[in-house]
Design a protein around this motif. Structure first.
Motif, PDB file in Angstrom:
ATOM      1  N   ILE A 159     -10.498 -13.182  16.684  1.00  0.00           N
ATOM      2  CA  ILE A 159     -11.623 -14.220  17.137  1.00  0.00           C
ATOM      3  C   ILE A 159     -10.193 -15.675  17.069  1.00  0.00           C
ATOM      4  N   PHE A 160      -8.922 -15.572  16.056  1.00  0.00           N
ATOM      5  CA  PHE A 160      -8.086 -16.434  16.293  1.00  0.00           C
ATOM      6  C   PHE A 160      -7.025 -15.625  17.178  1.00  0.00           C
ATOM      7  N   ALA A 161      -6.769 -14.324  17.571  1.00  0.00           N
ATOM      8  CA  ALA A 161      -6.149 -13.859  18.754  1.00  0.00           C
ATOM      9  C   ALA A 161      -6.940 -14.802  19.497  1.00  0.00           C
ATOM     10  N   ARG A 162      -7.973 -14.998  20.347  1.00  0.00           N
ATOM     11  CA  ARG A 162      -7.964 -15.704  21.545  1.00  0.00           C
ATOM     12  C   ARG A 162      -8.369 -17.090  21.015  1.00  0.00           C
ATOM     13  N   LEU A 163      -8.096 -17.576  20.198  1.00  0.00           N
ATOM     14  CA  LEU A 163      -8.000 -19.189  20.187  1.00  0.00           C
ATOM     15  C   LEU A 163      -6.253 -19.292  20.029  1.00  0.00           C
ATOM     16  N   ALA A 164      -6.134 -18.190  20.321  1.00  0.00           N
ATOM     17  CA  ALA A 164      -3.992 -18.249  20.226  1.00  0.00           C
ATOM     18  C   ALA A 164      -4.085 -19.644  21.477  1.00  0.00           C
ATOM     19  N   ALA A 229     -11.972 -26.211  17.656  1.00  0.00           N
ATOM     20  CA  ALA A 229     -11.988 -25.385  17.501  1.00  0.00           C
ATOM     21  C   ALA A 229     -13.003 -25.225  15.549  1.00  0.00           C
ATOM     22  N   GLN A 230     -11.752 -25.899  14.633  1.00  0.00           N
ATOM     23  CA  GLN A 230     -12.934 -25.676  13.231  1.00  0.00           C
ATOM     24  C   GLN A 230     -14.296 -25.878  13.451  1.00  0.00           C
ATOM     25  N   THR A 231     -15.161 -26.713  14.460  1.00  0.00           N
ATOM     26  CA  THR A 231     -16.542 -26.232  14.440  1.00  0.00           C
ATOM     27  C   THR A 231     -17.096 -24.961  15.171  1.00  0.00           C
ATOM     28  N   LEU A 232     -16.592 -23.866  15.733  1.00  0.00           N
ATOM     29  CA  LEU A 232     -16.650 -23.303  16.907  1.00  0.00           C
ATOM     30  C   LEU A 232     -16.405 -22.437  15.541  1.00  0.00           C
ATOM     31  N   VAL A 233     -15.382 -21.937  15.078  1.00  0.00           N
ATOM     32  CA  VAL A 233     -14.927 -21.234  14.218  1.00  0.00           C
ATOM     33  C   VAL A 233     -16.523 -20.656  12.919  1.00  0.00           C
ATOM     34  N   THR A 234     -16.712 -21.680  12.541  1.00  0.00           N
ATOM     35  CA  THR A 234     -17.072 -22.224  11.301  1.00  0.00           C
ATOM     36  C   THR A 234     -18.684 -21.782  11.679  1.00  0.00           C
ATOM     37  N   SER A 245     -20.020 -17.513  28.627  1.00  0.00           N
ATOM     38  CA  SER A 245     -20.190 -16.138  29.313  1.00  0.00           C
ATOM     39  C   SER A 245     -18.575 -15.456  29.835  1.00  0.00           C
ATOM     40  N   TRP A 246     -17.988 -15.960  29.089  1.00  0.00           N
ATOM     41  CA  TRP A 246     -16.853 -14.731  29.559  1.00  0.00           C
ATOM     42  C   TRP A 246     -16.301 -13.453  29.363  1.00  0.00           C
ATOM     43  N   PRO A 247     -15.515 -12.460  29.792  1.00  0.00           N
ATOM     44  CA  PRO A 247     -15.698 -11.502  28.999  1.00  0.00           C
ATOM     45  C   PRO A 247     -14.691 -11.830  27.420  1.00  0.00           C
ATOM     46  N   LEU A 248     -15.322 -10.589  26.878  1.00  0.00           N
ATOM     47  CA  LEU A 248     -14.028 -10.750  25.413  1.00  0.00           C
ATOM     48  C   LEU A 248     -12.571  -9.953  26.105  1.00  0.00           C
ATOM     49  N   PRO A 249     -11.268 -10.035  25.252  1.00  0.00           N
ATOM     50  CA  PRO A 249     -10.254  -9.286  25.808  1.00  0.00           C
ATOM     51  C   PRO A 249     -10.508  -8.042  25.100  1.00  0.00           C
TER      52      PRO A 249
END
Length: 262
Positions: A159-164, A229-234, A245-249
């Protein structure tokens, strides 16, 4: 934090709320805090939050922030009944009104609120929170590097890689005048459902949201995207199969991201 909590709650209620506890229920404990739900002998339901003496955020800090939020009129918080050190003990206490027992997480798990709707409520609350004046004395983080380090500590690597990419954009713009008051820990368990309360108009025409926000220990001044970002991760909002709705890498080794504090 558990040792002496029963005695601390009893003394806190007597000294700070003017009534002994009739019923006490432990809610949760952390290394430096403990929360109890209490029915006072005079019939008032309250919440007692205990803070260890070495806690960086104490009862007076929490009371000050709750007062600032209440004064803004944008987000509802429990009313402060009393706060201060507990005589004879090395802890302080904050006593507030009891806003209720059901969190947004509870409502979602019970099937009373779809997950996207619960996340939308968090987004609305966050937007309102970011519009408030920052209280004097609120900690300002030293830079985006410190914030990202804290985020990466409990964020899955994938997930962190997607947030980068988003974090790179945040880092590029963090030096501009874009700082707001961030809650820092706005998740589904820190929002109390407003029961049957409905939004109502304030004298100035701004709507009040029915939910109550609690736990301001992580409140700070920072860029709004970090709070998001904190909320999305938590809330695991970036995990499958939630409302992405978007594809995962493509899965594979992630490229390490290095961050230099500004």
């Amino acid at each position: 934090m558990t040792g002496g909590s029963v005695l601390a709650v009893e003394r806190a209620c007597t000294e700070l709320a003017g009534s002994a506890p009739a019923e006490t229920a432990h809610v949760r404990s952390a290394p430096r805090t403990a929360v109890h739900r209490v029915l006072l002998a005079d019939g008032r339901p309250v919440v007692v939050k205990l803070f260890a003496a070495d806690a960086s955020h104490g009862a007076s800090d929490e009371a000050r922030l709750l007062a600032a939020v209440a004064e803004s009129g944008r987000v509802q918080v429990p009313a402060v009944i009393g706060h201060g050190p507990i005589p004879g003990l090395t802890v302080s206490a904050l006593i507030t009104t009891d806003a209720g027992t059901k969190t947004l997480g509870d409502a979602m798990r019970a099937g009373q609120m779809p997950r996207p709707a619960a996340l939308l409520r968090l987004a609305l609350l966050m937007t309102a929170f970011h519009s408030m004046p920052t209280p004097a004395g609120t900690l300002r983080v030293s830079g985006i590097g410190q914030q990202v380090t804290a985020l990466s500590a409990h964020c899955p690597e994938r997930i962190f890689a997607r947030l980068a990419p988003a974090l790179e954009v945040i880092a590029a713009g963090a030096g501009r005048e874009r700082l707001v008051w961030c809650h820092g820990d706005l998740h589904l368990e820190n929002v109390i459902c407003g029961g049957d309360r409905q939004p109502f108009a304030a004298p100035g025409g701004e709507p009040h949201l029915p939910e109550y926000v609690v736990d301001f220990e992580a409140a700070t001044v920072g860029v709004p995207e970090y709070d998001l970002a904190q909320t999305l991760v938590t809330c695991d909002a970036l995990e499958r199969p939630t409302a992405c709705s978007w594809p995962l890498p493509t899965e594979g080794p992630s490229t390490p991201v290095s961050w230099t504090p500004m």
